[in-house]
Scaffold this active site. Sequence first.
Site, PDB file in Angstrom:
ATOM      1  N   GLY A   1       1.042  -1.519   0.155  1.00 39.28           N
ATOM      2  CA  GLY A   1      -0.160   0.318   0.256  1.00 39.28           C
ATOM      3  C   GLY A   1       1.247   1.468   0.268  1.00 39.28           C
ATOM      4  N   THR A   2       1.651   1.088   0.350  1.00 36.18           N
ATOM      5  CA  THR A   2       2.384   2.557   0.465  1.00 36.18           C
ATOM      6  C   THR A   2       3.444   2.828  -0.611  1.00 36.18           C
ATOM      7  OG1 THR A   2       3.337   2.185   2.907  1.00 36.18           O
ATOM      8  CG2 THR A   2       4.906   3.397   2.224  1.00 36.18           C
TER       9      THR A   2
ATOM     10  N   ASN B   1      -8.412   4.362   7.396  1.00 31.88           N
ATOM     11  CA  ASN B   1      -7.822   3.212   8.502  1.00 31.88           C
ATOM     12  C   ASN B   1      -8.454   3.589  10.024  1.00 31.88           C
ATOM     13  OD1 ASN B   1      -6.202   5.316   7.719  1.00 31.88           O
ATOM     14  ND2 ASN B   1      -4.772   3.866   9.117  1.00 31.88           N
TER      15      ASN B   1
ATOM     16  N   GLN C   1      -7.956   0.001   2.527  1.00 34.32           N
ATOM     17  CA  GLN C   1      -8.697  -0.337   3.756  1.00 34.32           C
ATOM     18  C   GLN C   1     -10.365  -0.519   3.439  1.00 34.32           C
ATOM     19  OE1 GLN C   1      -8.431  -1.389   7.226  1.00 34.32           O
ATOM     20  NE2 GLN C   1      -6.302  -0.297   6.642  1.00 34.32           N
TER      21      GLN C   1
ATOM     22  N   SER D   1      -3.350  -2.815  -1.392  1.00 34.08           N
ATOM     23  CA  SER D   1      -2.564  -3.553  -0.034  1.00 34.08           C
ATOM     24  C   SER D   1      -2.624  -4.926   0.395  1.00 34.08           C
ATOM     25  CB  SER D   1      -2.129  -2.723   1.143  1.00 34.08           C
ATOM     26  OG  SER D   1      -1.256  -3.841   1.737  1.00 34.08           O
TER      27      SER D   1
ATOM     28  N   HIS E   1      -2.619  -7.914   2.649  1.00 41.88           N
ATOM     29  CA  HIS E   1      -1.918  -8.534   3.195  1.00 41.88           C
ATOM     30  C   HIS E   1      -3.260  -7.510   4.359  1.00 41.88           C
ATOM     31  CE1 HIS E   1      -1.347  -4.968   6.759  1.00 41.88           C
ATOM     32  NE2 HIS E   1       0.524  -4.834   5.564  1.00 41.88           N
TER      33      HIS E   1
ATOM     34  N   THR F   1      12.226  -7.806 -10.255  1.00 42.07           N
ATOM     35  CA  THR F   1      11.911  -8.922 -11.411  1.00 42.07           C
ATOM     36  C   THR F   1      10.397  -8.982  -9.696  1.00 42.07           C
ATOM     37  OG1 THR F   1      13.747 -10.280 -11.114  1.00 42.07           O
ATOM     38  CG2 THR F   1      12.451 -11.142 -10.023  1.00 42.07           C
TER      39      THR F   1
ATOM     40  N   CYS G   1       0.626   1.692  12.134  1.00 44.92           N
ATOM     41  CA  CYS G   1       1.675   1.941  11.645  1.00 44.92           C
ATOM     42  C   CYS G   1       2.096   3.437  12.168  1.00 44.92           C
ATOM     43  CB  CYS G   1       0.929   3.521  10.007  1.00 44.92           C
ATOM     44  SG  CYS G   1       0.818   2.142   9.353  1.00 44.92           S
TER      45      CYS G   1
END
Lengths: 395, 395
Positions: B74-75, B154, B188, B208, B210, B246, B334
């Site tokens: 996400g970042t 979030n 989110q 993102s 995860h 890669t 975070c």
Amino acid sequence: MKPANVIYMDHAATTPVSAAALAAMQPYFSTRFGNPSSLYWLGQEGRKALDEARERCARVLGCRAGEIVFTSGGTESDNSAIMGAALALKAKGDHIVTSAIEHHAVLHVCDLLETLGFTVTRVPVDRAGRVSPEAVEAAIMPRTTVVSVMLANNEIGTVQPVAEIAARVKAKAAASKRTIAVHTDAVQAPGYLDINAQRLGVDLLSLSAHKFNGPKGVGLLFIRRNTPWLPTHVGGAQERDRRAGTENVPAIVGMSVALEDAERRRAETVAHCTALRDRLISAIHERVERARLNGHPTERLANNVNFCFEGVEGEPVLLGLDLAGVAASSGSACTAGSLEPSHVLLALGMHPDMARGSLRLTLGPENTASEVDYVVEAVSGLVGKLRSMSAAPRR
Amino acid sequence: MKPANVIYMDHAATTPVSAAALAAMQPYFSTRFGNPSSLYWLGQEGRKALDEARERCARVLGCRAGEIVFTSGGTESDNSAIMGAALALKAKGDHIVTSAIEHHAVLHVCDLLETLGFTVTRVPVDRAGRVSPEAVEAAIMPRTTVVSVMLANNEIGTVQPVAEIAARVKAKAAASKRTIAVHTDAVQAPGYLDINAQRLGVDLLSLSAHKFNGPKGVGLLFIRRNTPWLPTHVGGAQERDRRAGTENVPAIVGMSVALEDAERRRAETVAHCTALRDRLISAIHERVERARLNGHPTERLANNVNFCFEGVEGEPVLLGLDLAGVAASSGSACTAGSLEPSHVLLALGMHPDMARGSLRLTLGPENTASEVDYVVEAVSGLVGKLRSMSAAPRR
């Protein structure tokens, strides 16, 4: 469909995750999945795994754990090393020195910096791909702030005298009481070369896990303490405010295990691969006419073989090898499929026609002498066939 | 050590990789490990897996496969969306509009752009955390090139009227015949909100993995065709020259499976979590005096609960919950451990003392009503105890 008997000789492109690294990663996907920034037990399990992985990597690099920043891979490490140091030292200067045969992750971030007003000197290399420490030193100008020279080239395997380059740059910077950050892209080095950051004398060093039997999508950047450097991947306060984003715990754990293994087995790997490499090189020289070894005859990675065959294009050789169950490459994987001749081979002074036709075979610990013999046979047959085809009258 | 019975209510911080996603990833670590840029069979297996994963993600987003760029999370998606559009449109303008309660991955890249000469307007929000489409439209100036407003916050779960914002920005841009790129951080949203890129009308959208039971270290950026955008992660020609490095094949495959699952189960997840969320909110209001719900009463994520308890700090509540086997958070993961009050709560007009004491509980499909009841009991007990302690005379 994967052929029954396959010979993998493209270790410079990528490597499989080792059983040990994969086993170490597994608990962190679905069980110990906590966010390492979270304060509760599940987060702290992840935090502990991160800390241990960082210590493990630091031992290999001979540095402090706090000098390691985990990234998403070699490209991010290279990009952020150079961009981060250049931006941090912007008030002091705007000139970057690098070599003509760096990986595109270095060269293209230099191009990007040029669009932002920086200037870049790309020091040429000799016919063997060596950059001379004197030439790098001579390229330093009063406004130079960053020097980046790779430890070993990904296409031709030439090893650069990085320790000597770093020492000269540091001495010159010290003499004029200024700071020049020295970076090395060491992506091809683990398992083959010494990557001790003190002995190399560099301030910044990039690694990518999937080149040494760790997972894809993770790498690290060594940043020597007190090196002027600004983060460019920004957001949360992870990695002590140096690299934002939830830490990729399983991948980082896997990388650390793979790096430790690569270093532990280095002498053995180097001996094994050097023997196979030299067998491969001799046999090709013996069996194939007008075959030219690219790169340095001795100062090259233990696992790298790179040939051009006069009058033969690289692509049909690769296709033939693929059909024969051999995975090889024409240059770097990152530019596979590109019709442009390799910038590395061109920098050696090679004619563009010749530079389009290289064959790279990069060995690994699991390759064997009989595989080498098989590959020599296949290459020799293919080159002969392709030459006789192009010599035949066209109708 | 993980307690025997644990209740995970921090799904906004991270989620475990689902069994289906992990199973889909496994073959690509050590068996089908080829570099997708390689031309031989092993590389092409990876290429095929990437193509399929891209199609899978495109179906969920309602976009073309070619409009998806895989990133490290996400970042990176947020950073590169905003940086990439701002740099590409630099000749046309240098003003960015965003909201005051964006994730730091958005706010900090805006700060970074300010150091490069850009200007940024951070549109305020109301007491429920909503940004008004009129206010965003009003913030647009002749030199505005990028607008970034998140789909759902979030910390407090407030859902923003992104479709209306995008429509207004696009209309205003069209009226003056210029381009304004509209980005939304939708990190989110998957599994909870519609993330169809056409219906949202945005040009750039960040995810993102995860956060929706995919692996850490991978995300995606939707880039609508013809959106002015420059890559900032540079090197090899991967992702059609939009993101070098890669490709992280196993993680990308895992993300695509998790995203498809999240979307397929969305109605069910929303119904389940909304019921639990409302049960949790009502019970806390009932059991705990002077409890204040942060965020919007109805326009909020189905799984988000965020409370402040007057006179009570967040940290001891979290510690008590941890000991009771409950994983919760005080705000975003975070910034956990930071002593700064949340920028989101401050933007709602909250006093800094109060903003230091929030409790975020974010639900997931596996949470149950009895877990909710247990957590309510624990929170109510902890808040009562902490209040009586601070009320007791100090000796």
